[in-house]
Design an enzyme around this catalytic site. Structure first.
Site, PDB file in Angstrom:
ATOM      1  N   ARG A 119      -7.660   1.439 -11.970  1.00 31.29           N
ATOM      2  CA  ARG A 119      -8.849   1.897 -11.260  1.00 31.29           C
ATOM      3  C   ARG A 119      -9.657   2.806 -12.163  1.00 31.29           C
ATOM      4  NH1 ARG A 119      -8.048   3.936  -5.231  1.00 31.29           N
ATOM      5  NH2 ARG A 119      -7.039   5.763  -6.094  1.00 31.29           N
ATOM      6  N   LYS A 126      -2.642   2.283 -10.339  1.00 28.20           N
ATOM      7  CA  LYS A 126      -2.191   2.395  -8.949  1.00 28.20           C
ATOM      8  C   LYS A 126      -1.044   1.420  -8.717  1.00 28.20           C
ATOM      9  CE  LYS A 126      -4.130   2.242  -4.249  1.00 28.20           C
ATOM     10  NZ  LYS A 126      -5.404   2.147  -3.500  1.00 28.20           N
ATOM     11  N   ARG A 171     -10.765  14.879  -4.689  1.00 30.29           N
ATOM     12  CA  ARG A 171     -11.002  14.530  -3.295  1.00 30.29           C
ATOM     13  C   ARG A 171     -11.241  15.777  -2.468  1.00 30.29           C
ATOM     14  NH1 ARG A 171      -7.135  10.023  -3.147  1.00 30.29           N
ATOM     15  NH2 ARG A 171      -6.609   9.687  -5.322  1.00 30.29           N
ATOM     16  N   ASP A 229      -8.061  12.766   2.099  1.00 27.66           N
ATOM     17  CA  ASP A 229      -7.598  12.469   0.741  1.00 27.66           C
ATOM     18  C   ASP A 229      -8.276  11.218   0.206  1.00 27.66           C
ATOM     19  OD1 ASP A 229      -5.932  11.440   2.909  1.00 27.66           O
ATOM     20  OD2 ASP A 229      -4.869  10.347   1.360  1.00 27.66           O
TER      21      ASP A 229
HETATM   22  P1  AMP Z   1      -3.253   6.034   1.055  1.00 32.86           P
HETATM   23  O1  AMP Z   1      -3.024   5.667   2.480  1.00 32.86           O
HETATM   24  O2  AMP Z   1      -3.204   4.860   0.112  1.00 32.86           O
HETATM   25  O3  AMP Z   1      -4.470   6.859   0.861  1.00 32.86           O
HETATM   26  O4  AMP Z   1      -2.010   6.913   0.619  1.00 32.86           O
HETATM   27  C1  AMP Z   1      -1.703   8.129   1.219  1.00 32.86           C
HETATM   28  C2  AMP Z   1      -0.620   8.836   0.439  1.00 32.86           C
HETATM   29  O5  AMP Z   1       0.587   8.073   0.433  1.00 32.86           O
HETATM   30  C3  AMP Z   1      -0.966   9.092  -1.020  1.00 32.86           C
HETATM   31  O6  AMP Z   1      -0.418  10.323  -1.358  1.00 32.86           O
HETATM   32  C4  AMP Z   1      -0.263   7.972  -1.722  1.00 32.86           C
HETATM   33  O7  AMP Z   1       0.015   8.297  -3.054  1.00 32.86           O
HETATM   34  C5  AMP Z   1       0.996   7.824  -0.896  1.00 32.86           C
HETATM   35  N1  AMP Z   1       1.572   6.470  -0.976  1.00 32.86           N
HETATM   36  C6  AMP Z   1       1.067   5.341  -0.461  1.00 32.86           C
HETATM   37  N2  AMP Z   1       1.871   4.296  -0.716  1.00 32.86           N
HETATM   38  C7  AMP Z   1       2.928   4.765  -1.425  1.00 32.86           C
HETATM   39  C8  AMP Z   1       4.116   4.181  -1.977  1.00 32.86           C
HETATM   40  N3  AMP Z   1       4.377   2.877  -1.872  1.00 32.86           N
HETATM   41  N4  AMP Z   1       4.961   4.997  -2.633  1.00 32.86           N
HETATM   42  C9  AMP Z   1       4.722   6.299  -2.752  1.00 32.86           C
HETATM   43  N5  AMP Z   1       3.633   6.912  -2.246  1.00 32.86           N
HETATM   44  C10 AMP Z   1       2.739   6.165  -1.587  1.00 32.86           C
HETATM   45 MG    MG Z   2      -5.364   7.739  -0.553  1.00 36.28          MG
END
Ligand code: AMP
Ligand code: MG
Length: 494
Positions: free
Chosen positions: A184, A121, A191, A260
């Site tokens: 991880r 991650k 999901r 998700d």
């Molecule tokens: P999360 O809030 O961590 O569940 O992320 C939601 C979505 O945003 C997922 O598709 C992640 O892969 C994407 N995401 C979160 N942070 C980043 C980042 N810094 N760069 C690219 N995608 C991101």
């Molecule tokens: Mg997520």
């Protein structure tokens, strides 16, 4: 023939038993992804205990080889890095997502035969990154490491954390932060949103492929039964009911229960702005972006059911050819959630209160304790732990008439046990943690790591969190929450 580099030789001693089952699924499920090239990755923390459980051994890895491995550098066989495709309802709104900063290396089979995802991650941009940089900062990755390991210590199904490496490159958020990658380990990363993704594409053929794959991986006992997709739905609902009940029982607030972030395996997944509640209040919210309290402590069961309804919707084409019939079937099973949840929850609460048998008045006893805690602003985990002690600590709030009234009721009920009070209290101490990752302890550990490269507070905290029911550790004395914790805020860190 390829030559074996020193790093490869090191890696071979790790003991990987790799497979790439997800990468063999049809193309709609993922895209190939290559971790970003880094000049100077460095190991921040390695989870040797977890490695042993997985049949892995890092002892022979040089620090540099370990850093390169967990930064996804110079990947070769057996790793087959991919970014998984999925969708998600984020704060209620449907979005096509996919791994924007996570890269799945494949699956490792443990000595006991368990198949686990190994995912990096923060490893760099993928085709699903949208506007994001694909990176992660050290603080949030260490945070996920600490909290996920704490959940494991509490016996709650969760993804695990095997390593954190710093990338040697800054990530830019509100300020420049040190970049990091978390390794991880998960039963899988399938999901609710993975199903919703195929549902949105109206791709029934691949929906069936995914359902069969998931059943084989997580619910193999259902593979050959009639109505297997309906039973699959029921089993997923059941595991979520059990999981959320466990969250509620330790005051865990996930913070961002988007679809998700709900794993079909029934593991807690995607630790972002999560935190443990101190003073009991159902409205407790820590996440700075959860302005309307959608994911507040007390809402978690209802949100789980809402997410499961999205899962059921995606599964509809598999439940019955006739849409109306499919909806009736799905609705029937979804309506079982509150009963399932309440049963898990009440049974767990009985254990927390040392009640061996079930009696009709039990819900009332539990509820009136919670009502008292809310009114007295009593610490949630602290109160249950105090009740587990052979002598109730001498504290003002326990001398109040309102508490004494509840306590007398509980004592009466407690006397219905066949076992002795001493043994019942012993059993209570095995379910009511003496140590949780208190917000101020987590913040202090992260600050030392971020500002001074000092991981020792993190190690000390983790050591205690692996034995959370053991009051003998040094940290048990630091469990008093700071008085002004109501203003505590957590951030996504994305
Ligand atoms: P999360 O809030 O961590 O569940 O992320 C939601 C979505 O945003 C997922 O598709 C992640 O892969 C994407 N995401 C979160 N942070 C980043 C980042 N810094 N760069 C690219 N995608 C991101
Ligand atoms: Mg997520």
């Amino acid at each position: 023939m390829s030559t074996l580099t020193a790093a490869d030789a090191d890696r071979n001693t790790v003991g990987w038993n790799f497979d790439n089952t997800y990468a063999r699924l049809p193309e709609v499920f993922f895209v190939p992804a290559i971790p970003a090239t880094l000049k100077e990755p460095r190991v921040s923390i390695l989870n040797h205990r977890l490695a042993r459980e997985l049949g892995l051994n890092f002892d022979a890895l040089s620090p540099q080889a370990a850093a390169e491995l967990f930064a996804g550098q110079k990947l070769s066989e057996p790793f087959q890095p991919i970014a998984q495709a999925y969708a998600g309802h984020q704060y209620g709104h449907f979005t096509m997502l996919g791994d924007g900063r996570a890269i799945l290396l494949g699956e490792h089979r443990t000595p006991s035969g368990r198949l686990v995802d190994i995912q990096l991650k923060g490893a760099g941009r993928t085709r699903f990154s949208r506007g994001g940089d694909g990176r992660a900062a050290l603080g949030p990755m260490l945070r996920e490491y600490i909290i996920s390991e704490a959940m494991a210590g509490l016996g709650i199904p969760t993804t695990r954390s095997l390593a954190v490496v710093t990338t040697g490159e800054p990530v830019f958020r509100t300020s420049a932060l040190r970049g990091a990658i978390l390794t991880r380990v998960a039963a899988s990363h399938i999901r609710v949103g993975t199903f919703a993704y195929l549902g949105a594409r109206q791709d029934e053929e691949n929906l069936r492929v995914l359902a069969d794959y998931t059943i084989e991986r997580h619910y193999p006992e259902l593979a050959d039964i009639s109505q297997k997709y309906l039973e699959f739905l029921r089993a997923v609902i059941d595991r979520q009911a059990a999981l959320i009940a466990q969250w509620q029982q330790v005051g865990f607030i996930h913070g961002v229960m988007n679809t998700d972030n709900m794993a079909i395996s029934g593991e807690t997944i995607d630790y972002g702005p999560c935190a443990f509640m101190n003073a009991y209040h159902p409205g407790t919210v820590f996440s700075s972006i959860d302005q309307h309290g959608r994911y507040a402590y007390g809402n978690q069961p209802a949100i789980a059911q809402w997410n499961l309804a999205r899962f059921a919707e995606a599964l509809l084409p598999l439940l019955d050819r006739d849409e109306k019939q499919a909806i009736d079937l799905a609705t029937g099973v979804l309506h079982e959630f509150p009963t399932m949840f309440e049963e898990y929850w009440l049974n767990g609460m009985r254990k927390k209160l040392g009640l061996e048998t079930s009696e009709p008045g039990d819900m009332k006893i539990v509820q009136s304790l919670l009502d008292w805690m809310e009114q007295a602003q009593a610490d949630f985990n602290g109160t249950f732990r105090d009740l587990s002690l052979d002598e109730l600590p001498d504290r003002d709030l326990y001398r109040t008439q309102s508490f004494q009234a509840w306590y007398a009721q509980w004592q009466q009920r407690f006397a219905h046990n066949a076992r002795s009070a001493v043994s019942a209290r012993g059993a209570m101490r095995a379910v009511n943690p003496a140590i949780i990752p208190r917000n101020h302890l987590v913040e202090a550990a992260l600050a030392a790591a971020e500002q001074h490269h000092d991981l020792s507070p993190t190690h000390r905290l983790l050591e205690a969190l692996t034995r959370p029911f053991d009051a003998q550790t040094e940290l048990a004395r630091t469990q008093t929450p700071p008085p002004a914790d109501t203003n505590y805020r957590t951030y996504c860190g994305t």
